[in-house]
Enzyme design. Sequence first.
Site, short mmCIF file in Angstrom:
data_model
loop_
_atom_site.label_atom_id
_atom_site.label_comp_id
_atom_site.label_asym_id
_atom_site.label_seq_id
_atom_site.Cartn_x
_atom_site.Cartn_y
_atom_site.Cartn_z
CE1 TYR A 66 -3.63 2.58 1.09
CE2 TYR A 66 -1.96 3.44 1.96
CZ TYR A 66 -3.53 3.64 1.60
OH TYR A 66 -4.43 4.69 1.41
CD GLU A 100 -6.25 4.31 -1.39
OE1 GLU A 100 -6.36 4.60 -0.06
OE2 GLU A 100 -7.38 3.91 -2.48
#
Length: 398
Positions: free
Chosen positions: A116, A204
């Site tokens: 992530y 993101e």
Amino acid sequence: MNIHEYQARDLLAASGVAIPRGAVAKTPEEAESIARSLPCNSFVVKAQVHAGGRGKGHFTDGYKSGVHLVKTPHQVRDVAKHMIGNTLVTHQTGPEGKPVHAVLVGESTEIARELYLAIVLDRDSGCPVIVASQQGGMEIEAVAEKSPEAILREVIHPGLGLQPYQARKVSIFLGFPSTGLRAPCRLLHATYRLFIEKDCSQVEINPLAVTKGGDVLALDAKLNFDDNALFRHKEIQDLQDPSQEDPRDLAAAEHHLNYIGLDGNIGCMVNGAGLAMATLDLIQAAGGKPANFLDVGGGASEAMITAAFRLLQADSSVKAVFVNIFGGILKCDLLAQGMIAACKSNPPRVPIIVRLQGTNVEQGRKLLQESGLPLIPAEGLMEGAEKAVAAAAGKKGK
């Protein structure tokens, strides 16, 4: 402002971030053609909507999942046929779902690790912050709750920018060996460059994949932009998809109104952000739920007030409207004129509670009183909130 995944991937690729091969399709036939052009033996088909949780979502006709792995171009066409023109429901869309007008067709990737990575604007420090975790493929909120130690936050000085030592620190935290930092560091710098150059509020990448061959790829991406900076980026404005936006938000933006839709049933029209926030709190304290935040601003024109009032009237969830105005730059008589104009062209369908104070308040009250409109006056803040809550519940008031 949000954009689709395929648009986010294109922007990342233009900045130097590696992404899997693929393209967007707006028809099943186009999806099959894209699949046949890709040199691979398996494919991923992803519904394009402004919402997360697509893989666990479902379509309103019963078709399961907005993300499918398939083996042949023919299967790609069949999946696209189910998705395009359908409505996808996820935990982020609400029960009404989002319409699917396109799918992303890409090569399936052999993944060794899922990571992530995000860059967000941190309001507390006033700086961009890198958020990284080895637990990719999951919602970062769930990781933060269960394993906060698994998340690294690295603050970037806005004047100095991302420093090489910071990129190495993040890469090592993500599990890359000291001899293999070039690719992740290059990706980090490219991502930060995109964040700054396009005035993003969030970039993101989830998951950021390390393939079995050692490549580092952005498999999925989400980009948000600072609406106040969009005047500098027409190329970003052109990416907006109105079908994914709340119609109320689009109508408010057209008239330059500060509007945020909420899930209550009491419409609010207020001037000034502070007074608007206080009004929402008062409605909650009185036992009600506001349907929106609507700040018409201190310099609103009669046309803006008319548009704001029509916007509230058009919201089917609104059962009562609380107009709470403190006249300063926006004078009370001007507000009254706008309300009268809006009500004459669109008669009120719900009770309207009005509290006016400030500049030209007597003139404003007189205009409303002589208009013949079925309004419920209020003097105090809490009085107005309580009357709005009672009206929304169907209780009569004066």
